[in-house]
Design a protein around this motif. Sequence first.
Motif, PDB file in Angstrom:
ATOM      1  N   TRP A 216       0.802  -1.172  -0.047  1.00  0.00           N
ATOM      2  CA  TRP A 216      -0.249   0.087  -0.040  1.00  0.00           C
ATOM      3  C   TRP A 216       1.015   1.278  -0.375  1.00  0.00           C
ATOM      4  O   TRP A 216       0.464   2.435  -0.379  1.00  0.00           O
ATOM      5  CB  TRP A 216      -0.824   0.049   1.283  1.00  0.00           C
ATOM      6  N   PHE A 217       1.905   1.378   0.795  1.00  0.00           N
ATOM      7  CA  PHE A 217       2.885   2.316   0.954  1.00  0.00           C
ATOM      8  C   PHE A 217       3.497   2.585  -0.389  1.00  0.00           C
ATOM      9  O   PHE A 217       3.693   3.943  -0.752  1.00  0.00           O
ATOM     10  CB  PHE A 217       3.879   2.041   1.987  1.00  0.00           C
ATOM     11  N   SER A 218       3.974   1.650  -1.197  1.00  0.00           N
ATOM     12  CA  SER A 218       4.484   1.832  -2.496  1.00  0.00           C
ATOM     13  C   SER A 218       3.582   2.642  -3.518  1.00  0.00           C
ATOM     14  O   SER A 218       3.965   3.328  -4.297  1.00  0.00           O
ATOM     15  CB  SER A 218       4.931   0.608  -3.072  1.00  0.00           C
ATOM     16  N   VAL A 219       2.416   1.941  -3.640  1.00  0.00           N
ATOM     17  CA  VAL A 219       1.343   2.599  -4.287  1.00  0.00           C
ATOM     18  C   VAL A 219       0.922   4.293  -3.946  1.00  0.00           C
ATOM     19  O   VAL A 219       1.026   5.180  -4.985  1.00  0.00           O
ATOM     20  CB  VAL A 219      -0.004   2.165  -4.481  1.00  0.00           C
ATOM     21  N   PHE A 220       1.005   4.544  -2.617  1.00  0.00           N
ATOM     22  CA  PHE A 220       0.815   5.991  -2.296  1.00  0.00           C
ATOM     23  C   PHE A 220       2.100   6.648  -2.600  1.00  0.00           C
ATOM     24  O   PHE A 220       1.885   8.055  -2.641  1.00  0.00           O
ATOM     25  CB  PHE A 220       0.585   5.882  -0.714  1.00  0.00           C
ATOM     26  N   ASN A 221       3.300   6.057  -2.417  1.00  0.00           N
ATOM     27  CA  ASN A 221       4.362   6.808  -2.692  1.00  0.00           C
ATOM     28  C   ASN A 221       4.284   7.286  -4.393  1.00  0.00           C
ATOM     29  O   ASN A 221       4.872   8.233  -4.581  1.00  0.00           O
ATOM     30  CB  ASN A 221       5.906   5.889  -2.476  1.00  0.00           C
ATOM     31  N   SER A 222       4.216   6.280  -4.881  1.00  0.00           N
ATOM     32  CA  SER A 222       4.241   6.375  -6.504  1.00  0.00           C
ATOM     33  C   SER A 222       3.038   7.527  -6.917  1.00  0.00           C
ATOM     34  O   SER A 222       3.208   8.398  -7.763  1.00  0.00           O
ATOM     35  CB  SER A 222       3.716   5.114  -7.405  1.00  0.00           C
ATOM     36  N   PHE A 223       2.123   7.361  -6.198  1.00  0.00           N
ATOM     37  CA  PHE A 223       0.938   8.450  -6.583  1.00  0.00           C
ATOM     38  C   PHE A 223       1.331   9.856  -6.093  1.00  0.00           C
ATOM     39  O   PHE A 223       0.990  10.972  -6.913  1.00  0.00           O
ATOM     40  CB  PHE A 223      -0.327   8.050  -5.701  1.00  0.00           C
ATOM     41  N   MET A 224       2.289   9.990  -4.970  1.00  0.00           N
ATOM     42  CA  MET A 224       2.726  11.112  -4.437  1.00  0.00           C
ATOM     43  C   MET A 224       3.670  11.852  -5.558  1.00  0.00           C
ATOM     44  O   MET A 224       3.822  12.916  -6.053  1.00  0.00           O
ATOM     45  CB  MET A 224       3.394  11.347  -3.242  1.00  0.00           C
ATOM     46  N   MET A 225       4.529  10.686  -6.176  1.00  0.00           N
ATOM     47  CA  MET A 225       5.490  11.204  -7.229  1.00  0.00           C
ATOM     48  C   MET A 225       4.764  11.634  -8.426  1.00  0.00           C
ATOM     49  O   MET A 225       4.961  12.710  -9.166  1.00  0.00           O
ATOM     50  CB  MET A 225       5.975   9.975  -7.753  1.00  0.00           C
ATOM     51  N   VAL A 226       3.479  11.176  -8.887  1.00  0.00           N
ATOM     52  CA  VAL A 226       2.828  11.529  -9.767  1.00  0.00           C
ATOM     53  C   VAL A 226       2.269  13.218  -9.676  1.00  0.00           C
ATOM     54  O   VAL A 226       2.613  13.863 -10.426  1.00  0.00           O
ATOM     55  CB  VAL A 226       1.379  10.713 -10.190  1.00  0.00           C
ATOM     56  N   ILE A 227       1.914  13.487  -8.623  1.00  0.00           N
ATOM     57  CA  ILE A 227       1.411  14.799  -8.318  1.00  0.00           C
ATOM     58  C   ILE A 227       2.476  15.805  -8.381  1.00  0.00           C
ATOM     59  O   ILE A 227       2.532  16.712  -8.931  1.00  0.00           O
ATOM     60  CB  ILE A 227       0.751  14.697  -6.891  1.00  0.00           C
ATOM     61  N   PHE A 228       3.697  15.199  -7.620  1.00  0.00           N
ATOM     62  CA  PHE A 228       4.687  16.126  -7.901  1.00  0.00           C
ATOM     63  C   PHE A 228       5.389  16.439  -9.269  1.00  0.00           C
ATOM     64  O   PHE A 228       5.519  17.485  -9.782  1.00  0.00           O
ATOM     65  CB  PHE A 228       6.175  15.564  -7.100  1.00  0.00           C
ATOM     66  N   LEU A 229       5.366  15.297 -10.125  1.00  0.00           N
ATOM     67  CA  LEU A 229       5.937  15.508 -11.430  1.00  0.00           C
ATOM     68  C   LEU A 229       4.799  16.355 -12.194  1.00  0.00           C
ATOM     69  O   LEU A 229       5.375  17.230 -13.124  1.00  0.00           O
ATOM     70  CB  LEU A 229       6.193  14.173 -12.275  1.00  0.00           C
ATOM     71  N   THR A 230       3.496  16.059 -12.379  1.00  0.00           N
ATOM     72  CA  THR A 230       2.670  16.696 -12.876  1.00  0.00           C
ATOM     73  C   THR A 230       2.843  18.333 -12.401  1.00  0.00           C
ATOM     74  O   THR A 230       2.416  19.224 -13.257  1.00  0.00           O
ATOM     75  CB  THR A 230       1.245  16.174 -12.802  1.00  0.00           C
ATOM     76  N   GLY A 231       2.614  18.457 -11.308  1.00  0.00           N
ATOM     77  CA  GLY A 231       3.077  20.013 -10.613  1.00  0.00           C
ATOM     78  C   GLY A 231       4.288  20.455 -11.302  1.00  0.00           C
ATOM     79  O   GLY A 231       4.320  21.662 -11.595  1.00  0.00           O
ATOM     80  N   LEU A 232       5.199  19.785 -11.193  1.00  0.00           N
ATOM     81  CA  LEU A 232       6.655  20.262 -11.820  1.00  0.00           C
ATOM     82  C   LEU A 232       6.550  20.881 -13.272  1.00  0.00           C
ATOM     83  O   LEU A 232       6.872  21.728 -13.447  1.00  0.00           O
ATOM     84  CB  LEU A 232       7.529  19.534 -11.689  1.00  0.00           C
ATOM     85  N   VAL A 233       5.896  19.836 -14.046  1.00  0.00           N
ATOM     86  CA  VAL A 233       5.814  20.046 -15.263  1.00  0.00           C
ATOM     87  C   VAL A 233       4.817  21.331 -15.514  1.00  0.00           C
ATOM     88  O   VAL A 233       5.087  21.965 -16.454  1.00  0.00           O
ATOM     89  CB  VAL A 233       5.053  18.867 -16.090  1.00  0.00           C
ATOM     90  N   SER A 234       3.684  21.480 -15.111  1.00  0.00           N
ATOM     91  CA  SER A 234       2.867  22.619 -14.918  1.00  0.00           C
ATOM     92  C   SER A 234       3.363  23.978 -14.634  1.00  0.00           C
ATOM     93  O   SER A 234       3.176  24.755 -15.323  1.00  0.00           O
ATOM     94  CB  SER A 234       1.522  22.425 -14.320  1.00  0.00           C
ATOM     95  N   MET A 235       3.889  23.838 -13.595  1.00  0.00           N
ATOM     96  CA  MET A 235       4.614  25.082 -12.942  1.00  0.00           C
ATOM     97  C   MET A 235       5.855  25.726 -13.779  1.00  0.00           C
ATOM     98  O   MET A 235       5.821  26.888 -14.285  1.00  0.00           O
ATOM     99  CB  MET A 235       5.073  24.645 -11.647  1.00  0.00           C
ATOM    100  N   ILE A 236       6.632  24.730 -13.915  1.00  0.00           N
ATOM    101  CA  ILE A 236       7.878  25.339 -14.531  1.00  0.00           C
ATOM    102  C   ILE A 236       7.892  25.613 -16.150  1.00  0.00           C
ATOM    103  O   ILE A 236       8.007  26.716 -16.724  1.00  0.00           O
ATOM    104  CB  ILE A 236       9.164  24.229 -14.338  1.00  0.00           C
TER     105      ILE A 236
END
Length: 583
Positions: A216-236
């Motif tokens: 469960w933690f691995s899926v949650f960790n990967s989900f947080m990575m998705v939020i970070f990356l999509t935010g990074l792409v959108s912001m920068i």
Amino acid sequence: MLASSRSLSVFLISAVLLLVPILAKYQNDDPVTLWVNKVGPYNNPQETYNYYTLPFCRPPGTAAHKWGGLGEVLGGNELIDSQIDIKYKKNVDKSSICELELDSAKVKQFKDAIDNSYWFEFFMDDLPLWGFVGEVLPDRNRDTKHVLYTHKNVLIQYNGNQIIHVNLTQEGPKPLDEGKTLDMTYSVKWVPTNISYAHRFDVYLDYPFFEHQIHWFSVFNSFMMVIFLTGLVSMILMRTLRNDYAKYAREDDDLETLERDVNEESGWKLVHGDVFRSPQNLALLSAVVGTGAQLAALVLLVIILAIVGMLYIGRGAIITTFIVCYAFTSFISGYVSGGMYSRSGGKTWIKSMVLTASLFPFLCFGIGFILNTVAIFYGSLAAIPFGTIVVVFVIWAFISFPLALLGTVIGKNWNGTPNNPCRVKTIPRPIPEKKWYLTPSIISLMGGLLPFGSIFIEMYFVFTSFWNYKVYYVYGFMLLVFIILIIVTVCVTIVGTYFLLNAENYHWQWTSFFSAASTALYVYLYSIYYYHVKTKMSGFFQTSFYFGYTLMFCLGLGILCGAVGYLGSNLFVRRIYKNIKCD
């Protein structure tokens, strides 16, 4: 050809039936068949042999075989009727199977099998039973002695007129001494249970392992990575591009300001006349992108079918479903490849179509041919019979290939008109020298790190289920991880493509593909670590099958990720150049 068509029809019917639960019902004293399947060293899961390759008592006459479909054959199963007398709800205290006379050859075979921890597999009512051939015990007169289990005790739980669970225990260890005769016996005990038929397979599922908190933690960790990356792409990226767009959108600048902006222009805007130039090896790129799009749709479809139909219950059901779905999704590969090839100015579309339809199947066939040769040399059940190879070829030739052809024609005619936002210049622009970390090779290697990180934990569970006798059933986890992999791959590839274009390098097509496809390279490196640290496999047979199967898997994963990365980058590139003045 008639025989091949009949085999194909039988296969397709059996493939459909695999998705439908078969409820076996018995009346009192109805015969219940115990099927013997295979034996092999416990530490080498793929090194399996016919049960009667060991000198066990063979049933008299010609024993019946049970064919469960294409997936069962490819999975290395060969079920043979043991002809042991078992009747529904009828207990057997102790009955003889046969008398086994031991000569020097049989003793040697059994001792070699026991030294290599040979296990065997039986089936009853499609439920597996496992046991070891024998064991090595300490002895006072000598260091050790080899003993063979001579009594099999079968415990069967039933609910009404259906078998719910079977269990096998072994007793009567007897020393393997040349010249002796061993009485091989069995007993059967029937016990009622309240467990329903729908839940009879639950006992084979390792809930603590697959539903551990780390999963469960691995899926949650990967989900947080998705939020970070999509935010990074959108912001920068969007912020940077918005500033660039603002310069082009200003209409009230005087001549001096406009000249200064033009002189200060750099990066991705300078290559607008080359960014849509046709890439090298266009036919090959179109083929792998089309195949990858098909594989992405295929994996999604098979995962959904596995969730809905609980395919992990049936022997070889996943393999059969995968092959059938691959054949019928070939239209997707042809459509994507044909449209891409035609839009990029390709002329020999037949070459592109043949590559699309045959590249991945023939790569798998090449690896499979080598592994099959090894299996035939060892006499293993992993060897694929010639008839099965013919059936697979017929499926490809009469379903997959025509659908790929149809998809190519439709994609070429409906989606093949060039629609590039910018006109391609006649003379290619020279690419300036840049720092080492902005070269296509480095971008390609670094691009696979984050996608691999998002599936790293899931790869451990998949590898463990395939190579360590566990039934993988958490396809909901797999669906989430697959969606996360797609999103992370697209985001990372877009960032890599933007950096490459900013370095005034317009060869983004292959770079975006390899940047995403490098995920498979890290998976293969992980498989080497897993082999040496997490398993006890040994021998040329198992090693070749482990790395051969893993290579086949990584080729598919690399093509899938590469296609997703390219398609995401293609949308991104078209979007950013759509809003600038390209003339």
